[in-house]
Design an enzyme around this catalytic site. Structure first.
Site, short mmCIF file in Angstrom:
data_model
loop_
_atom_site.label_atom_id
_atom_site.label_comp_id
_atom_site.label_asym_id
_atom_site.label_seq_id
_atom_site.Cartn_x
_atom_site.Cartn_y
_atom_site.Cartn_z
N TYR A 1 0.95 -1.18 -0.11
CA TYR A 1 0.01 0.30 0.00
C TYR A 1 0.91 1.30 0.07
O TYR A 1 0.41 2.50 -0.47
CB TYR A 1 -1.02 -0.04 1.22
CG TYR A 1 -2.37 0.82 1.20
CD1 TYR A 1 -3.06 0.42 -0.06
CD2 TYR A 1 -2.65 1.48 2.03
CE1 TYR A 1 -4.14 1.45 -0.20
CE2 TYR A 1 -4.02 2.40 1.83
CZ TYR A 1 -4.71 2.07 0.77
OH TYR A 1 -5.97 2.97 0.63
N LYS B 1 -3.40 8.10 3.00
CA LYS B 1 -4.61 7.92 3.93
C LYS B 1 -4.51 8.61 5.43
O LYS B 1 -5.31 8.79 5.97
CB LYS B 1 -4.93 6.36 4.00
CG LYS B 1 -5.47 5.79 2.58
CD LYS B 1 -6.90 6.73 2.18
CE LYS B 1 -7.50 5.77 1.03
NZ LYS B 1 -8.75 6.86 0.74
P1 NAP Z 1 -12.80 3.59 -7.84
O1 NAP Z 1 -14.19 3.03 -8.31
O2 NAP Z 1 -11.61 3.27 -8.55
O3 NAP Z 1 -13.21 4.99 -7.41
C1 NAP Z 1 -11.88 5.79 -7.18
C2 NAP Z 1 -12.28 7.13 -7.61
O4 NAP Z 1 -11.37 8.28 -7.53
C3 NAP Z 1 -12.58 7.37 -9.36
O5 NAP Z 1 -13.84 7.75 -9.59
C4 NAP Z 1 -11.49 8.13 -9.77
O6 NAP Z 1 -12.12 8.70 -11.12
C5 NAP Z 1 -11.32 9.06 -8.59
N1 NAP Z 1 -10.18 9.97 -8.77
C6 NAP Z 1 -8.97 9.70 -9.10
N2 NAP Z 1 -8.32 10.78 -9.39
C7 NAP Z 1 -9.18 11.82 -9.46
C8 NAP Z 1 -9.02 13.16 -9.68
N3 NAP Z 1 -7.81 14.02 -9.72
N4 NAP Z 1 -10.14 14.09 -9.26
C9 NAP Z 1 -11.35 13.64 -8.97
N5 NAP Z 1 -11.41 12.15 -8.81
C10 NAP Z 1 -10.59 11.48 -9.17
O7 NAP Z 1 -12.42 2.83 -6.24
P2 NAP Z 1 -13.13 2.59 -4.77
O8 NAP Z 1 -12.25 1.64 -4.20
O9 NAP Z 1 -14.47 2.62 -4.89
O10 NAP Z 1 -12.25 4.14 -4.23
C11 NAP Z 1 -13.21 4.95 -3.61
C12 NAP Z 1 -12.58 5.39 -2.44
O11 NAP Z 1 -12.54 4.35 -1.26
C13 NAP Z 1 -10.76 5.96 -2.33
O12 NAP Z 1 -10.68 6.88 -1.68
C14 NAP Z 1 -10.32 4.62 -1.83
O13 NAP Z 1 -9.02 4.78 -1.51
C15 NAP Z 1 -11.11 4.21 -0.72
N6 NAP Z 1 -11.18 2.68 -0.28
C16 NAP Z 1 -11.33 1.82 -1.24
C17 NAP Z 1 -11.22 0.52 -0.45
C18 NAP Z 1 -11.36 -0.72 -1.46
O14 NAP Z 1 -10.87 -1.81 -1.05
N7 NAP Z 1 -11.83 -0.50 -2.74
C19 NAP Z 1 -11.04 0.33 0.83
C20 NAP Z 1 -10.86 1.38 1.69
C21 NAP Z 1 -11.11 2.78 1.09
P3 NAP Z 1 -11.20 8.79 -12.37
O15 NAP Z 1 -10.78 7.44 -12.39
O16 NAP Z 1 -12.05 9.36 -13.58
O17 NAP Z 1 -10.15 9.61 -12.20
#
Ligand code: NAP
Length: 257
Positions: free
Chosen positions: A155, A162
């Site tokens: 990570y 984070k």
């Molecule tokens: P995801 O579907 O890939 O979503 C990530 C989002 O961040 C995408 O919509 C992406 O949009 C956006 N993003 C990236 N760069 C950006 C920018 N410059 N401006 C605005 N938006 C931007 O993945 P996800 O897992 O649902 O992630 C959402 C959140 O949950 C993140 O903060 C992640 O760290 C957190 N999280 C995820 C997990 C897990 O296991 N999946 C666990 C804990 C926390 P574009 O690609 O269009 O840029």
């Protein structure tokens, strides 16, 4: 009565229907909220496609959190459309490949700074968009992966980002509390999304999580638990909770090996 009746909520981070934010957007609508989505860069068309899969298709604003012109335009567009905003979901995370996967010492500032800006500083950027319209208080909720105490495999600099997100949420909570605005994070367990798949070795989290969590953990189905908890924090049902990190991880964080 549904718990988000009459609320207007901005939802970032809906890329696909597997995105954690998609589950929040869907449940928020089911609970009575009016929502707007934001999308960024090449993902904007994917966000628009995902919007059509929601119970009621919301409009999508362009918002790349690293582009000050888009930040200002999104703030103005929300003001014109709604006037008042009640909540916002921050579901934005990105780290260049050099920041992930084990080369912690090799990652340079050019890459690390992108991870920190997009994944942590952007919580403040999102606050710039919505706070001027939170005239009747509000709730900002972000998505964390618990980094309070440990270094995770692979990570790397995303973990540092984070930790910065956690600290940013506390300072925002301090400064926005007097306006009646709460700022909280959900520390979610691993869920299979596009962002998760871009983390090398992500499957190593998946393997241990279910075994070690008191409540168990399903890397697909438990996205629903994350969505419910986000919606609860966006509602009026946590009126005196701010600067909090709520674990929605099956209890994994509480156990040792
Ligand atoms: P995801 O579907 O890939 O979503 C990530 C989002 O961040 C995408 O919509 C992406 O949009 C956006 N993003 C990236 N760069 C950006 C920018 N410059 N401006 C605005 N938006 C931007 O993945 P996800 O897992 O649902 O992630 C959402 C959140 O949950 C993140 O903060 C992640 O760290 C957190 N999280 C995820 C997990 C897990 O296991 N999946 C666990 C804990 C926390 P574009 O690609 O269009 O840029």
């Amino acid at each position: 009565m549904a718990i988000l009746d009459g609320k207007r909520i901005l939802v970032t981070g809906v890329l696909t229907d597997a995105s954690l934010a998609f589950g929040v957007a869907k449940l928020a609508q089911e609970q009575g909220a009016e929502i707007l989505l934001t999308g960024a860069g090449r993902g904007l068309s994917l966000t628009k496609r995902s919007a059509r899969k929601l119970p009621s298709e919301p409009d999508v604003l362009e918002l790349d959190v690293t582009d000050p012109a888009q930040v200002a335009a999104a703030r103005d567009a929300i003001g014109e459309r709604w006037g008042r905003v009640d909540g916002a979901l921050h579901a934005i995370g990105f780290a260049p490949a050099a920041c992930l996967g084990g080369g912690f010492m090799e990652a340079g500032w050019d890459d690390v700074s992108v991870a920190l800006q997009v994944s942590a500083y952007s919580l403040k950027t999102l606050a710039e968009v919505v706070v001027p319209h939170m005239t009747d208080g509000g709730s900002i909720v972000g998505l964390d992966f618990d980094n309070s105490r440990q270094a995770w495999p692979a990570y790397d600099w995303m973990g540092v980002a984070k930790a910065a997100l956690e600290s940013t949420s506390r300072y925002l909570a301090r400064d926005l509390g007097p306006k009646g605005i709460r700022v909280n994070l959900i520390a979610a367990g691993p869920v299979r999304t596009l962002a998760a798949k871009s983390i090398p070795g992500f499957s190593r989290f998946e393997d241990v999580w279910d075994e070690r969590s008191p409540l168990g953990w399903d890397v697909r189905a438990d996205a629903d638990a994350v969505a419910r908890s986000c919606v609860a924090l966006l509602s009026d049902w946590f009126p005196k909770t701010t600067a909090e990190i709520v674990h929605v991880d099956g209890g994994y964080h509480s156990t040792g090996a």
